[in-house]
Design a protein around this motif. Structure first.
Motif, mmCIF file in Angstrom:
data_model
loop_
_atom_site.group_PDB
_atom_site.id
_atom_site.type_symbol
_atom_site.label_atom_id
_atom_site.label_comp_id
_atom_site.label_asym_id
_atom_site.label_seq_id
_atom_site.Cartn_x
_atom_site.Cartn_y
_atom_site.Cartn_z
ATOM 1 N N LYS A 81 2.171 13.435 -6.622
ATOM 2 C CA LYS A 81 2.582 12.158 -6.555
ATOM 3 C C LYS A 81 1.397 11.169 -6.438
ATOM 4 O O LYS A 81 0.386 11.726 -5.863
ATOM 5 N N VAL A 82 1.417 10.003 -6.899
ATOM 6 C CA VAL A 82 0.172 9.142 -6.788
ATOM 7 C C VAL A 82 -0.092 8.664 -5.333
ATOM 8 O O VAL A 82 0.830 8.289 -4.724
ATOM 9 N N CYS A 83 -1.055 8.830 -4.838
ATOM 10 C CA CYS A 83 -1.421 8.378 -3.481
ATOM 11 C C CYS A 83 -2.608 7.437 -3.297
ATOM 12 O O CYS A 83 -3.109 7.010 -2.394
ATOM 13 N N VAL A 84 -2.937 6.975 -4.569
ATOM 14 C CA VAL A 84 -4.243 5.942 -4.584
ATOM 15 C C VAL A 84 -3.668 4.806 -5.284
ATOM 16 O O VAL A 84 -2.943 4.758 -6.264
ATOM 17 N N SER A 85 -4.109 3.515 -5.037
ATOM 18 C CA SER A 85 -3.580 2.176 -5.391
ATOM 19 C C SER A 85 -4.854 1.371 -5.791
ATOM 20 O O SER A 85 -5.644 1.515 -4.680
ATOM 21 N N VAL A 86 -5.010 0.781 -6.624
ATOM 22 C CA VAL A 86 -6.228 0.002 -7.038
ATOM 23 C C VAL A 86 -5.661 -1.393 -7.237
ATOM 24 O O VAL A 86 -5.073 -1.745 -7.920
ATOM 25 N N ASN A 87 -6.805 -2.334 -6.439
ATOM 26 C CA ASN A 87 -6.477 -3.755 -6.702
ATOM 27 C C ASN A 87 -7.955 -4.247 -7.478
ATOM 28 O O ASN A 87 -8.939 -4.618 -6.551
ATOM 29 N N PRO A 88 -7.990 -4.137 -8.747
ATOM 30 C CA PRO A 88 -9.049 -4.660 -9.492
ATOM 31 C C PRO A 88 -9.809 -6.117 -9.092
ATOM 32 O O PRO A 88 -10.789 -6.248 -8.861
ATOM 33 N N ALA A 89 -8.686 -7.128 -8.876
ATOM 34 C CA ALA A 89 -9.118 -8.298 -8.610
ATOM 35 C C ALA A 89 -9.996 -8.293 -7.186
ATOM 36 O O ALA A 89 -10.792 -9.229 -7.120
ATOM 37 N N LYS A 90 -9.804 -7.569 -6.392
ATOM 38 C CA LYS A 90 -10.268 -7.733 -4.910
ATOM 39 C C LYS A 90 -11.235 -6.453 -4.894
ATOM 40 O O LYS A 90 -11.862 -6.304 -3.772
ATOM 41 N N ALA A 91 -11.593 -5.757 -6.050
ATOM 42 C CA ALA A 91 -12.283 -4.400 -5.862
ATOM 43 C C ALA A 91 -11.970 -3.483 -4.694
ATOM 44 O O ALA A 91 -13.053 -3.055 -4.212
ATOM 45 N N GLN A 92 -10.629 -3.502 -4.620
ATOM 46 C CA GLN A 92 -10.276 -2.587 -3.537
ATOM 47 C C GLN A 92 -9.701 -1.097 -3.807
ATOM 48 O O GLN A 92 -8.924 -1.241 -5.018
ATOM 49 N N ILE A 93 -9.622 -0.109 -3.137
ATOM 50 C CA ILE A 93 -8.865 0.965 -3.268
ATOM 51 C C ILE A 93 -8.018 1.375 -2.172
ATOM 52 O O ILE A 93 -8.809 1.249 -0.737
ATOM 53 N N THR A 94 -6.665 1.774 -2.070
ATOM 54 C CA THR A 94 -6.390 2.080 -0.947
ATOM 55 C C THR A 94 -5.543 3.554 -1.115
ATOM 56 O O THR A 94 -5.152 3.920 -2.226
ATOM 57 N N ILE A 95 -5.909 4.399 -0.212
ATOM 58 C CA ILE A 95 -5.413 5.800 -0.307
ATOM 59 C C ILE A 95 -4.517 6.162 0.825
ATOM 60 O O ILE A 95 -4.705 5.858 2.109
ATOM 61 N N SER A 96 -3.308 6.817 0.574
ATOM 62 C CA SER A 96 -2.233 6.956 1.441
ATOM 63 C C SER A 96 -1.970 8.512 1.661
ATOM 64 O O SER A 96 -2.339 9.399 0.521
ATOM 65 N N ASP A 97 -2.061 9.096 2.798
ATOM 66 C CA ASP A 97 -1.617 10.520 2.924
ATOM 67 C C ASP A 97 -0.233 10.903 3.027
ATOM 68 O O ASP A 97 0.463 10.408 4.178
ATOM 69 N N LEU A 98 0.232 11.008 1.723
ATOM 70 C CA LEU A 98 1.729 11.037 1.997
ATOM 71 C C LEU A 98 2.500 12.276 2.524
ATOM 72 O O LEU A 98 3.645 12.307 2.661
ATOM 73 N N LYS A 99 1.806 13.399 3.004
ATOM 74 C CA LYS A 99 2.016 14.382 3.885
ATOM 75 C C LYS A 99 2.222 13.957 5.376
ATOM 76 O O LYS A 99 2.634 14.681 6.354
ATOM 77 N N ASN A 100 1.525 12.873 5.621
ATOM 78 C CA ASN A 100 1.741 12.397 7.140
ATOM 79 C C ASN A 100 1.935 10.726 7.011
ATOM 80 O O ASN A 100 1.129 9.904 6.938
ATOM 81 N N GLU A 101 3.056 10.527 7.112
ATOM 82 C CA GLU A 101 3.645 9.305 6.938
ATOM 83 C C GLU A 101 3.091 8.224 8.044
ATOM 84 O O GLU A 101 3.249 7.214 8.099
ATOM 85 N N ARG A 102 2.830 8.863 9.350
ATOM 86 C CA ARG A 102 2.624 8.042 10.501
ATOM 87 C C ARG A 102 1.224 7.785 10.234
ATOM 88 O O ARG A 102 0.553 6.631 10.903
ATOM 89 N N GLU A 103 0.220 8.219 9.311
ATOM 90 C CA GLU A 103 -1.205 7.889 9.257
ATOM 91 C C GLU A 103 -1.149 6.476 8.534
ATOM 92 O O GLU A 103 -0.678 6.441 7.420
ATOM 93 N N THR A 104 -1.924 5.512 8.739
ATOM 94 C CA THR A 104 -1.940 4.273 8.234
ATOM 95 C C THR A 104 -2.895 4.460 6.965
ATOM 96 O O THR A 104 -3.770 5.104 7.133
ATOM 97 N N PRO A 105 -2.464 3.906 5.820
ATOM 98 C CA PRO A 105 -3.180 3.943 4.646
ATOM 99 C C PRO A 105 -4.577 3.298 4.695
ATOM 100 O O PRO A 105 -4.913 2.450 5.673
ATOM 101 N N LYS A 106 -5.697 4.050 4.225
ATOM 102 C CA LYS A 106 -7.035 3.698 4.460
ATOM 103 C C LYS A 106 -7.556 2.587 3.178
ATOM 104 O O LYS A 106 -7.209 2.810 2.037
ATOM 105 N N LEU A 107 -8.003 1.552 3.562
ATOM 106 C CA LEU A 107 -8.448 0.537 2.515
ATOM 107 C C LEU A 107 -9.900 0.550 2.367
ATOM 108 O O LEU A 107 -10.771 0.624 3.423
ATOM 109 N N PHE A 108 -10.368 0.560 1.138
ATOM 110 C CA PHE A 108 -12.135 0.528 0.880
ATOM 111 C C PHE A 108 -12.174 -0.304 -0.060
ATOM 112 O O PHE A 108 -11.544 -0.798 -0.936
ATOM 113 N N THR A 109 -13.431 -1.022 0.219
ATOM 114 C CA THR A 109 -13.939 -2.322 -0.648
ATOM 115 C C THR A 109 -15.248 -2.055 -1.399
ATOM 116 O O THR A 109 -15.945 -1.745 -0.653
#
Length: 351
Positions: free
Chosen positions: A25-53
């Motif tokens: 499954k897709v675990c990475v989302s991209v926001n080109p307008a803000k030059a941001q990448i968000t990665i989620s650990d789909l196997k650990n729903e309690r973990e907050t997605p990590k944001l990178f700029t």
């Protein structure tokens, strides 16, 4: 020259057929307008997605011309002003580094597009600066090397002879004895790119479970430019020289043996690849500490790769890192590692 940070761009490729077959499954989302990448650990729903700029971010819908215009064109323009430039691609095996750098004939990557734009810009500069009392000439040379198991080899003059990386006050860091070919057209440069690439594929490409054609070596294609302007000033002849170089580096992919299925010599090659990438990481960490005002040793001599990139990371240069990503949760840990690596690069400052 003012201090400038190393620019970092991140590009996420589409899901591969193998990843789809594995049910990823897709675990990475991209926001080109803000030059941001968000990665989620789909196997650990309690973990907050990590944001990178970063400076730039590109999703699976990004196209080669857009990537070149935003990343390659500024570096080329600075090279025409006499500032050395380097682009290096980083990421796990099969993440799309070579696609971004080379592409294919019908959809060219950064190197072919930069080559084409280079010669059109040289013609424009020459026409714009040539007059009745001034002439402008350019001399371009190209070289192409690979680093395989900590041995530097010439891809334009193939032999079993290894090359040595040297340093001098006049030349800075250079490769002694490397073949440098004079090029007068974009066709001549691309001929060298394909010639060296063919040698590299025969020597250093192996199939792994992560990539059917996995690069087993780092490579660097270098274009050196020398601009010579001769003009009459108050009855006297004045000659102005301007030199610069562009390094286009395709790093071998970082990898885990358990996922690549590598064995024997291919496994040993993977260990050497990871070791040199770790050395690059150590240099980047040290440069990041220096950027914070700390005094630390920079271990450039720990690998041939870091010696080759020494001036690009710590000198007077315009440097861009492209981090290539897989979107699949199957590769979550490797993708997160690449993003953390890229964030450390973002802290590096050139002088």
């Amino acid at each position: 020259m003012p201090t400038t940070g190393v620019k970092v761009a991140v590009r996420c490729r589409p899901m591969s057929k193998r990843e789809e077959q594995l049910g990823s499954k897709v675990c990475v989302s991209v926001n080109p307008a803000k030059a941001q990448i968000t990665i989620s650990d789909l196997k650990n729903e309690r973990e907050t997605p990590k944001l990178f700029t970063f400076d730039h971010s590109y999703g699976s819908e990004s196209v080669q011309p857009q990537v070149f215009e935003e990343l390659g064109t500024p570096l080329l323009e600075r090279a025409l002003e006499g500032i050395n430039g380097t682009i290096f691609a980083y990421g796990q095996t099969g993440s799309g580094k070579t696609w971004t750098m080379m592409g294919i004939e019908s959809d060219p990557g950064l190197i072919p597009q930069l080559n084409s734009k280079l010669f059109s810009r040289l013609r424009e500069v020459k026409e714009g600066e040539t007059s009745s009392n001034a002439t402008v000439e350019f001399l371009l040379t190209a070289s192409y090397i690979e680093i395989y198991n900590e041995v530097v080899m010439d891809l334009l003059n193939p032999s079993k002879k290894s090359l040595e990386i040297r340093e001098s006050p006049e030349k800075g860091v250079f490769i002694q004895g490397v073949c440098e070919v004079v090029c007068k057209s974009e066709k001549e440069i691309m001929k060298l790119v394909h010639q060296g690439g063919a040698v590299r594929r025969v020597r250093r490409v192996a199939a792994t479970q992560m990539n059917a054609q996995s690069s087993r070596s780092h490579s660097c294609f270098t274009i050196k430019m020398e601009k010579r302007k001769v003009e009459e000033v108050d009855g006297n002849q004045k000659t102005t020289m301007l030199t610069s170089k562009i390094n286009l580096v395709d790093l071998a992919g970082s990898e885990r043996a358990s996922k690549t299925g590598a064995s024997g010599d291919t496994l040993k090659e993977g260990a050497a690849i990871n070791k040199s990438l770790m050395a690059l990481g150590s240099v980047i960490n040290a440069l990041g500490e220096i950027s914070k005002g700390k005094q630390v040793h920079i271990p450039y001599r720990d690998s041939k790769l870091t010696r080759l990139l020494q001036e690009s990371l710590g000198g007077n240069a315009s440097t861009l890192m492209i981090a290539a990503l897989s979107p699949a949760d199957y590769n979550h840990d490797e993708t997160l590692s690449t993003l953390n690596y890229a964030r450390r690069v973002k802290l590096v400052e050139n002088k």
